[in-house]
Design an enzyme around this catalytic site. Sequence first.
Site, PDB file in Angstrom:
ATOM      1  N   SER A 180       1.614  -0.016   3.792  1.00 18.67           N
ATOM      2  CA  SER A 180       2.389  -1.001   3.044  1.00 18.67           C
ATOM      3  C   SER A 180       3.893  -0.785   3.263  1.00 18.67           C
ATOM      4  O   SER A 180       4.354  -0.811   4.407  1.00 18.67           O
ATOM      5  CB  SER A 180       2.008  -0.928   1.551  1.00 18.67           C
ATOM      6  OG  SER A 180       2.479  -2.068   0.866  1.00 18.67           O
ATOM      7  N   GLU A 219      -0.896  -6.455   8.813  1.00 21.57           N
ATOM      8  CA  GLU A 219      -1.608  -6.795   7.577  1.00 21.57           C
ATOM      9  C   GLU A 219      -0.567  -7.164   6.536  1.00 21.57           C
ATOM     10  O   GLU A 219       0.619  -6.922   6.717  1.00 21.57           O
ATOM     11  CB  GLU A 219      -2.461  -5.611   7.102  1.00 21.57           C
ATOM     12  CG  GLU A 219      -1.699  -4.316   6.859  1.00 21.57           C
ATOM     13  CD  GLU A 219      -1.013  -4.223   5.505  1.00 21.57           C
ATOM     14  OE1 GLU A 219      -1.485  -4.880   4.540  1.00 21.57           O
ATOM     15  OE2 GLU A 219      -0.011  -3.497   5.401  1.00 21.57           O
ATOM     16  N   HIS A 231      -4.607  -3.867   2.581  1.00 14.54           N
ATOM     17  CA  HIS A 231      -4.673  -3.749   1.125  1.00 14.54           C
ATOM     18  C   HIS A 231      -6.034  -4.138   0.567  1.00 14.54           C
ATOM     19  O   HIS A 231      -6.157  -4.441  -0.621  1.00 14.54           O
ATOM     20  CB  HIS A 231      -3.592  -4.624   0.478  1.00 14.54           C
ATOM     21  CG  HIS A 231      -2.199  -4.117   0.665  1.00 14.54           C
ATOM     22  ND1 HIS A 231      -1.522  -4.221   1.869  1.00 14.54           N
ATOM     23  CD2 HIS A 231      -1.351  -3.508  -0.201  1.00 14.54           C
ATOM     24  CE1 HIS A 231      -0.307  -3.710   1.726  1.00 14.54           C
ATOM     25  NE2 HIS A 231      -0.176  -3.270   0.492  1.00 14.54           N
TER      26      HIS A 231
END
Length: 313
Positions: free
Chosen positions: A110, A212, A282
């Site tokens: 992330s 992502e 995630h």
Amino acid sequence: MMRKVKALHQGDTVGLIAPSSPAPLEDLEKAVAAVTELGFNVKVGKSCYESYGYMAGPEEIRARDIHAMFGDPKINGIFCVRGGNGAIRLPRLINMKLIYKNPKVFLGYSDITILHLMFNLHGQFCTFHGPMPSTDMIKDLFPGYEKDHLLRAICDDEPIGELRPYDGALPMQTLVEGSAEGEIIGGNLSLVCALMGTPWEIDTKDRILILEDVDEPVYKIDRMLSQLLLAGKLEAASGIVLGQFTNITHKDPSRTFALEKVFEDVVAKAGRPTLINGYFGHGEKKVTIPLGVRAVIDGSDSTFTIIESGVVK
């Protein structure tokens, strides 16, 4: 040449840091217990106890924590307790000479994409895109698929091999036919784009680009992927794997696209072998991907195979 790092062993010491947002103290305690349960000793960095708006303390404290953990020979690996926001403030403060001289297992995803790109491209060592202590390791779903993949990636010097889906996951599918091989680079789409135009901008040339994201509306994903296309980053890659895009929203549900249509309209234009539905990001479960190691995309059977380990014994 990307350098591999020393594998972690039972009894090694892992440093916990918070380069982005803070974890609630009750989750931090659970995180320490979860890492201990993996067989490691734990040292908690000062940043884990700090709070500064949506960040885990001012950037100076977070940067010092990074330096302290990399510079301490008693620390064998570094796990980021969580992602969130704030890592974008760190690049100007990071002493890359210190980091370069002390490569070690570095884990997160992330917002941690900022540091992965710095350490991969400027530190020239493999890092690990995978589950974090306070957001993943404390969950009931962690044992099994996630835990097994993590330990294989950071403790075993054998290549992970073909990435297989967890129960209930969609199988990977081919968006653009063809095969490709190269070192893996990338992470969170938003953060990859945030570093464009900076000294830490991603270099995708002859690499396999993984992307992502989470909590983004479709039009923003469209815009960010289009930015990478316009910048030549998609065409420069040897291949592309699109992972978990979760909690996707629509600005106007009556006037939007399915995310797969955006992939077709934007990413496919680069003409590079491309897979979708990768098992990283995630989602409820995720693999740990060594960034910087070589991997192979085979569009004929929609497989993504990691053919090199990120660690040495």
